[in-house]
Design a protein around this motif. Structure first.
Motif, PDB file in Angstrom:
ATOM      1  N   GLN A 206     -30.427 -12.984 -26.821  1.00 48.96           N
ATOM      2  CA  GLN A 206     -29.938 -12.066 -25.790  1.00 48.96           C
ATOM      3  C   GLN A 206     -30.975 -11.875 -24.687  1.00 48.96           C
ATOM      4  O   GLN A 206     -30.653 -11.867 -23.498  1.00 48.96           O
ATOM      5  N   ALA A 210     -30.440 -14.215 -20.524  1.00 48.36           N
ATOM      6  CA  ALA A 210     -30.272 -13.732 -19.147  1.00 48.36           C
ATOM      7  C   ALA A 210     -31.028 -14.604 -18.148  1.00 48.36           C
ATOM      8  O   ALA A 210     -30.676 -14.647 -16.967  1.00 48.36           O
ATOM      9  N   GLN A 215     -26.852 -17.649 -17.187  1.00 46.00           N
ATOM     10  CA  GLN A 215     -27.067 -16.212 -17.424  1.00 46.00           C
ATOM     11  C   GLN A 215     -26.514 -15.684 -18.747  1.00 46.00           C
ATOM     12  O   GLN A 215     -26.150 -14.522 -18.855  1.00 46.00           O
ATOM     13  N   ARG A 216     -26.464 -16.567 -19.734  1.00 48.51           N
ATOM     14  CA  ARG A 216     -26.055 -16.122 -21.072  1.00 48.51           C
ATOM     15  C   ARG A 216     -26.529 -17.140 -22.102  1.00 48.51           C
ATOM     16  O   ARG A 216     -26.753 -18.310 -21.762  1.00 48.51           O
TER      17      ARG A 216
END
Ligand code: NAI
Length: 249
Positions: A206, A210, A215-216
């Motif tokens: 997690q 980012a 972005q994941r």
């Protein structure tokens, strides 16, 4: 056994478990290797069987040659064929600089990630290569984006072990290209699995997700889909390929 057979090392959780389920959905009989967690492996097999698939659990520590020999012998006995190997079993360790790495850690890292993959591939080649009377097959090695990035300050040992897997993939692919076996690799990026907790950082996926261009973090299922493409006939002209599954990282 009419269905093609795939062996997935470390198949009881994470990317291995997702690949086992995807392979069963694609019609493979799945040998789910596990190291210690028999219950987790059984849960994967139960889920496959509940969906009408064929699967069995097989214990083996991939660093132990006798275990690996027994693992392949058990598949011979149960199903009498092997069509694909996914060298998925792998470990990380706690974040550490190279100037603090002990020999025990380095041996464990390379024995698991590199030697284990080599001896599993050897046994698969002995069964699948046309040179040995087999009818061909595919091998997918699970590498890591770390092989490109180096993982400074975290685990250069892990990254280097995956660099070895990339080179192993390229060399073995060429060695077997005329023997009916394709060998490819996937390089996952930050994937949300329990491996990060094993390295002492349960929130790593997690936190770092980012910073990935997409972005994941990725999911085990997303890596499984890439593995499935490489073990199946859709990738029939790809060998020695290293497929990044890393969200642009
Ligand atoms: P995981 O820790 O959930 O799965 C690894 C599996 O390998 C476990 O089931 C473990 O029991 C098994 N294993 C470890 N040592 C073994 C041994 N000696 N013998 C038999 N099995 C053994 O982790 P994950 O994330 O599913 O990892 C799967 C592969 O993907 C590994 O090779 C890992 O290096 C690679 N990878 C994972 C990434 C991530 O962010 N999760 C990123 C890049 C690569």
């Amino acid at each position: 056994m009419n269905a093609p057979v795939v062996l997935i090392t470390g198949g009881s959780r994470g990317i291995g478990a997702a690949t086992a389920l995807a392979a069963a959905r694609a019609g493979y009989a799945v040998a789910v290797n596990f190291h210690r967690n028999a219950a987790a492996a059984q849960a994967v097999v139960d889920e496959i069987k509940a969906q009408g698939g064929q699967a069995l659990t097989l214990q083996a520590d991939v660093t132990q040659e006798e275990d690996v020999l027994a693992l392949f012998a058990a598949i011979d006995t149960a199903w009498g064929r092997l069509d694909a190997l996914v060298n998925n079993a792998g470990i990380v360790d706690v974040s550490c600089r190279v100037d603090a790495m002990g020999v025990a850690r380095l041996k464990r890292m390379f024995e698991t990630n590199v030697v284990g993959s080599f001896i599993c591939a050897r046994e698969a080649v002995l069964r699948m290569s046309t040179r040995h009377g087999g009818r061909g097959g595919t091998i997918v090695n699970v590498s890591s984006a770390a092989a490109r990035l180096g993982s400074p300050g975290q685990y250069v040992d892990y990254a280097a072990s995956k660099g070895a897997i990339d080179t192993f993939t390229i060399g073995l692919a060429k060695e077997l290209a005329a023997e009916g076996i394709r060998v490819n690799g996937v390089r996952p990026g930050i994937i949300d699995t329990e491996i990060h907790a094993s390295g002492g950082e349960p929130n790593r996926a997690q936190l770092l997700g980012a910073q990935v261009p997409m972005q994941r973090p990725g999911t085990a299922e997303e890596v499984a889909q890439a593995i499935m493409w490489l073990i199946g006939p859709q990738s029939s002209y790809s060998t020695g390929a290293l497929l990044d599954v890393s969200g642009g990282r």
